[in-house]
Motif scaffolding. Structure first.
Motif, short mmCIF file in Angstrom:
data_model
loop_
_atom_site.label_atom_id
_atom_site.label_comp_id
_atom_site.label_asym_id
_atom_site.label_seq_id
_atom_site.Cartn_x
_atom_site.Cartn_y
_atom_site.Cartn_z
N ILE A 1 -2.55 -6.47 1.08
CA ILE A 1 -1.86 -6.66 -0.18
C ILE A 1 -0.38 -6.80 0.17
O ILE A 1 0.44 -5.92 -0.08
CB ILE A 1 -2.11 -5.51 -1.16
N GLU A 2 -0.10 -7.95 0.78
CA GLU A 2 1.23 -8.18 1.33
C GLU A 2 2.32 -7.99 0.29
O GLU A 2 3.36 -7.42 0.56
CB GLU A 2 1.30 -9.61 1.88
N ARG A 3 2.04 -8.50 -0.89
CA ARG A 3 3.05 -8.46 -1.92
C ARG A 3 3.52 -7.04 -2.19
O ARG A 3 4.71 -6.75 -2.27
CB ARG A 3 2.42 -9.01 -3.19
N TRP A 4 2.54 -6.20 -2.33
CA TRP A 4 2.82 -4.80 -2.63
C TRP A 4 3.60 -4.15 -1.48
O TRP A 4 4.54 -3.40 -1.67
CB TRP A 4 1.50 -4.08 -2.88
N ILE A 5 3.20 -4.50 -0.23
CA ILE A 5 3.87 -3.91 0.93
C ILE A 5 5.33 -4.33 0.97
O ILE A 5 6.23 -3.51 1.19
CB ILE A 5 3.14 -4.33 2.22
N VAL A 6 5.59 -5.63 0.73
CA VAL A 6 6.97 -6.10 0.74
C VAL A 6 7.77 -5.41 -0.36
O VAL A 6 8.89 -4.96 -0.16
CB VAL A 6 7.02 -7.63 0.57
N PHE A 7 7.14 -5.30 -1.52
CA PHE A 7 7.79 -4.64 -2.64
C PHE A 7 8.21 -3.22 -2.26
O PHE A 7 9.35 -2.80 -2.48
CB PHE A 7 6.85 -4.63 -3.85
N LEU A 8 7.28 -2.48 -1.67
CA LEU A 8 7.58 -1.10 -1.29
C LEU A 8 8.67 -1.04 -0.22
O LEU A 8 9.51 -0.14 -0.24
CB LEU A 8 6.32 -0.39 -0.79
N LEU B 1 4.08 3.60 1.17
CA LEU B 1 4.08 2.41 2.03
C LEU B 1 3.16 2.62 3.22
O LEU B 1 2.31 1.77 3.53
CB LEU B 1 5.51 2.12 2.50
N VAL B 2 3.31 3.76 3.89
CA VAL B 2 2.48 4.05 5.06
C VAL B 2 1.00 4.01 4.68
O VAL B 2 0.17 3.47 5.39
CB VAL B 2 2.86 5.43 5.65
N HIS B 3 0.70 4.55 3.49
CA HIS B 3 -0.69 4.56 3.06
C HIS B 3 -1.20 3.16 2.71
O HIS B 3 -2.33 2.82 3.00
CB HIS B 3 -0.88 5.49 1.87
N SER B 4 -0.34 2.37 2.08
CA SER B 4 -0.85 1.05 1.72
C SER B 4 -0.97 0.16 2.94
O SER B 4 -1.75 -0.79 2.96
CB SER B 4 0.02 0.40 0.64
N LEU B 5 -0.21 0.48 4.00
CA LEU B 5 -0.34 -0.29 5.23
C LEU B 5 -1.67 -0.02 5.92
O LEU B 5 -2.11 -0.79 6.76
CB LEU B 5 0.82 0.02 6.17
N ILE B 6 -2.29 1.11 5.56
CA ILE B 6 -3.60 1.41 6.14
C ILE B 6 -4.63 0.38 5.69
O ILE B 6 -5.59 0.10 6.37
CB ILE B 6 -4.07 2.82 5.71
N ASP C 1 0.29 -15.39 10.12
CA ASP C 1 -0.16 -14.24 10.92
C ASP C 1 0.30 -12.92 10.30
O ASP C 1 1.26 -12.87 9.54
CB ASP C 1 0.33 -14.36 12.37
N THR C 2 -0.43 -11.87 10.60
CA THR C 2 -0.13 -10.59 9.94
C THR C 2 0.39 -9.56 10.93
O THR C 2 0.34 -8.37 10.66
CB THR C 2 -1.40 -10.04 9.26
N ASN C 3 0.89 -10.06 12.04
CA ASN C 3 1.43 -9.14 13.03
C ASN C 3 2.55 -8.27 12.44
O ASN C 3 2.68 -7.10 12.76
CB ASN C 3 1.97 -9.95 14.22
N TRP C 4 3.29 -8.86 11.50
CA TRP C 4 4.43 -8.12 10.94
C TRP C 4 3.98 -6.85 10.20
O TRP C 4 4.71 -5.88 10.13
CB TRP C 4 5.26 -9.00 10.00
N ILE C 5 2.76 -6.88 9.69
CA ILE C 5 2.29 -5.69 8.97
C ILE C 5 2.11 -4.53 9.93
O ILE C 5 2.50 -3.40 9.65
CB ILE C 5 0.97 -5.99 8.24
N ILE C 6 1.58 -4.84 11.12
CA ILE C 6 1.41 -3.79 12.12
C ILE C 6 2.77 -3.24 12.55
O ILE C 6 2.96 -2.03 12.67
CB ILE C 6 0.64 -4.34 13.34
N GLU C 7 3.72 -4.17 12.72
CA GLU C 7 5.07 -3.72 13.10
C GLU C 7 5.70 -2.89 11.99
O GLU C 7 6.29 -1.84 12.24
CB GLU C 7 5.95 -4.92 13.42
N THR C 8 5.56 -3.37 10.75
CA THR C 8 6.12 -2.62 9.62
C THR C 8 5.54 -1.22 9.59
O THR C 8 6.25 -0.25 9.37
CB THR C 8 5.79 -3.33 8.29
N LYS C 9 4.25 -1.15 9.86
CA LYS C 9 3.59 0.16 9.80
C LYS C 9 4.21 1.11 10.82
O LYS C 9 4.55 2.24 10.50
CB LYS C 9 2.10 -0.03 10.09
#
Lengths: 122, 621
Positions: free
Chosen positions: B265-272, B252-257, B194-202
């Motif tokens: 692009i989870e990998r990139w987000i985690v990296f950032l 990071l904020v922009h790539s989360l968009i 699930d990708t809920n964590w991306i929304i939270e990270t954002k």
């Protein structure tokens, strides 16, 4: 009243925003150079901005050297011989500093190539 | 007594956090108890921090830290802000915030239990690392070995309202990225897709970024009027260091968009996420260790540098190692087209990362050279202006239209409207530079800034709804943020390129003509304030015969620390600042510097708009 004042100011700004540039040429040359010199007795302040004794001396020195007919490069050389490269806020572009100066642009070039390659794939 | 309470609370809170780190295989906490322990730890560390504040407020000089950084006749606000005006106290604040962010996460998050526990575990391990750092190297609760009645006082340049809240704001930003780090790390361990964590990270990334923006802006506003150098940004190492996580956070904020376009692009987000927090710690290390010469070196101590460096390598190394081992599969489904939103966002990310690396290189280059060749070099403003700005330029250009680009196709809606307006704007700006003397940076800055504003306004108008609702504001939020940036670019350009400065020697009663204004030195007074003596000059600013305002530059003398600070006198106006600093005196003739800084207010307005847009983005639709 207030509006008129703003209006005038905008016109003024539009027309005369160059006032700073038309000052005395020598002063400008001194300003340009001293902005790139570190005041050695201050915290990260340029010679131009500082009021310390050191900065005053350097400002006078630069002024005199320009009057003597030296150019910017020669004055910089003179200063670095005296104080070391530490005095220059903008390091020389030479072999030693090649990494510092080229790194950002090489990186930019590489990422552009990388990006365009990926673009073509699509 | 109060120090003892503080120290015990600190140790207990560290203890509770350690128990949370027990691996599941040995003992598995129930989620209820896990959260209870975590919150207990937060509660205790807050008690610890509050007790330090109490020690400062009550001027308890039996505490060594209070003795060194406080004085009984300071105003109350500076007694409180003195708590974080020194190394030990500020690290305690840092620690406290790590825990508070975890606490807030535990309350707000609706993630699955396992994921939540993982995030909080990582957050606790960060907490434990920094708690050890405090307990072993920078304990703010040490007892003063001699009995004293008076403290040594807080550094006078820190005694200022903007600087009282600047560190907490900045730390809210820096430390917020710790939670982003934890989320990123936890996502590597999760089993479900699930990708809920991306929304939270954002959400948390935007919160941290907004605080960081506010913190940096406060700091540069302080530098503007307190240092008296006529500017507000000096490419000082400490400024650079705060800018690095800021830029990466923005990337990071922009790539989360991109999750909106359903391309993760989870990998990139985690990296950032990892990079962001690493840079925050690196910043702390470079500032605290005193390795860099900077206007901020008041808060440094070389002996602790090593420990922070160790923490930096531990967290960064560990983070990137796990990233390499467990990084999520790269679903290479990016839809790159010549100009669509994805490619715009990726270009934006690339440019920001390069800008950040350039700033990093320029900032640490002198250290490398000194270690390698034993000579000292400086890398200052002229270098950064010559490298970072050209790199960011295409990004700014792209920014004006990026929000209207489509995800799927190469087309821009109403493309022609944009082109027409761009041509008109270019013509106007061109005329302006034709009638004044051409200045390259002035021209570029003006055209970029106004184009960003114009393009965003056109986009807003094209989507205009008559019913203004929160959803509507949210949908145009990116344009609002970009308008803020545009306004800021114009402010930066004008205040730096068209700044004018004058040097005068003036005695009391004399008048100076300043363009259309008359500046008169009315009087110079010496006054006694609570904990300093001030020498205040009063200038009247007149236009023809109407008094506009008084400008009051001053020099303050602090007897406790025997230091003199300068306070610039500033007349603010929407279009310009008149900025006066007092120089030396000779035979009742004063040397003064007068700067006329056009459009400085635009910088602060731009920042406020950006912060506003950050706040909008935090709230849910």
């Amino acid at each position: 009243m207030k509006f008129q004042y703003y209006f005038k100011y905008i016109i003024f700004l539009l027309l005369f925003s160059n006032v700073a540039l038309s000052n005395d040429k020598l002063d400008l040359k001194v300003k340009k150079l001293t902005l790139e010199l570190r005041c050695m007795t201050c915290q990260n302040q340029s010679v131009y901005d500082s009021d310390s004794d050191f900065a005053k001396d350097i400002k006078n020195l630069v002024n005199d050297k320009f009057k003597e007919g030296l150019n910017e490069k020669e004055i910089k050389l003179f200063l670095t011989e005296r104080y070391g490269e530490y005095i220059l806020f903008k390091p020389y572009f030479n072999i030693k500093n090649v990494l510092l100066w080229l790194f950002p642009f090489i990186l930019l070039l590489f990422s552009m190539v990388f990006f365009i390659k990926n673009l073509k794939k699509n | 007594m109060i120090s003892l309470i503080g120290f015990s609370a600190l140790c207990l809170s560290a203890f509770f956090s350690i128990t949370l780190l027990i691996p599941n295989s040995i003992f598995k906490f129930k989620i209820k108890f896990f959260l209870l322990f975590f919150r207990l730890s937060t509660f205790l560390i807050c008690i610890s921090f509050v007790s330090l504040i109490v020690a400062y407020v009550s001027s308890d000089f039996s505490n060594f830290n209070v003795f060194q950084n406080s004085h009984s006749n300071k105003p109350l606000i500076y007694k409180i802000s003195g708590t974080w005006g020194n190394h030990e106290g500020s690290i305690l604040l840092w620690l406290c915030m790590i825990s508070i962010y975890g606490f807030a996460y535990s309350l707000i998050s609706n993630a699955l239990d396992d994921f939540k526990i993982n995030v909080l575990k990582i957050q606790s391990s960060l907490f434990v690392i920094f708690a050890f750092f405090i307990i072993f190297t920078s304990n703010p609760f040490l007892v003063n070995s001699v009995k004293v009645d008076e403290g040594l006082g807080l550094n006078p340049i820190l005694q200022d309202p903007a600087l009282a809240i600047h560190p907490p704001m900045l730390y809210m930003g820096y430390v917020g990225f710790s939670l982003v780090f934890s989320l990123g790390m936890a996502s590597l361990f999760k089993k479900s897709r699930d990708t809920n964590w991306i929304i939270e990270t954002k959400k948390w990334a935007i919160i941290s970024w907004t605080f960081l923006t506010a913190g940096i802006a406060l700091g540069s506003y302080w530098a503007y009027y307190e240092l008296g150098w006529g500017g507000w940004w000096f490419w000082d190492p400490v400024e650079n260091i705060s800018l690095m996580p800021w830029i990466v956070g923005l990337a990071l904020v922009h790539s989360l968009i991109m999750i909106r376009g359903e391309q993760t692009i989870e990998r990139w987000i985690v990296f950032l996420s990892i990079l962001c927090f690493s840079l925050s710690i690196l910043g702390t290390f470079l500032v605290r260790s005193g390795i860099l010469t900077s206007v901020h070196s008041f808060a440094s101590d070389a002996s602790r540098g090593l420990f922070i460096l160790l923490i930096f390598f531990l967290i960064t190394g560990f983070g990137f190692l796990i990233f390499l081992i467990k990084s999520p599969a790269n679903k290479n489904n990016l839809q790159l087209l010549l100009i669509n939103k994805t490619s715009a966002l990726i270009i934006n990310n690339i440019l920001m990362i390069i800008a950040m690396l350039t700033i990093l290189l320029g900032t640490i280059y002198p250290i490398f050279i000194e270690v390698l060749t034993n000579t000292r070099v400086s890398v200052g403003g002229p270098y950064f202006n010559a490298t970072v700005l050209p790199i960011l330029l295409p990004g700014f250009l792209l920014m004006s239209i990026a929000p209207v680009l489509s995800w799927q196709s190469n087309k821009i809606k109403k493309f022609r409207t944009y082109v027409i307006f761009f041509l008109i704007l270019s013509f106007v700006v061109f005329l302006h530079s034709y009638f004044t003397v051409f200045n390259t940076w002035g021209f570029i800055g003006l055209i970029l800034g106004s184009w960003i504003i114009l393009a965003s306004i056109i986009s807003i108008i094209l989507r205009f709804q008559f019913l203004i609702s929160f959803n509507y504001i949210k949908s145009i939020n990116s344009f609002i943020a970009h308008i803020g940036v545009g306004i800021m670019i114009i402010g930066i350009t004008f205040s730096s390129v068209y700044q004018k400065e004058y040097n005068f020697n003036i005695s009391v009663g004399q008048e100076i003509n300043l363009n259309e204004n008359i500046l008169k030195l009315e009087n110079i007074k010496i006054m006694e304030e609570k904990n300093y003596q001030t020498l205040k000059a009063s200038f009247s600013l007149k236009q023809k015969n109407d008094l506009i305002d008084y400008i009051l530059p001053a020099k303050n003398y602090y007897p406790v620390s025997k230091m003199i600070t300068t306070e610039a006198g500033i007349y603010h106006d929407w279009l310009k600042d008149i900025y006066i600093t007092l120089g030396a005196e000779d035979n009742n003739i004063w040397n003064i510097k007068v700067y006329i800084n056009p459009l400085v207010s635009f910088i602060w307005i731009g920042v406020i708009i950006m912060i506003f847009s950050g706040l909008i983005a935090i709230f849910k639709r």
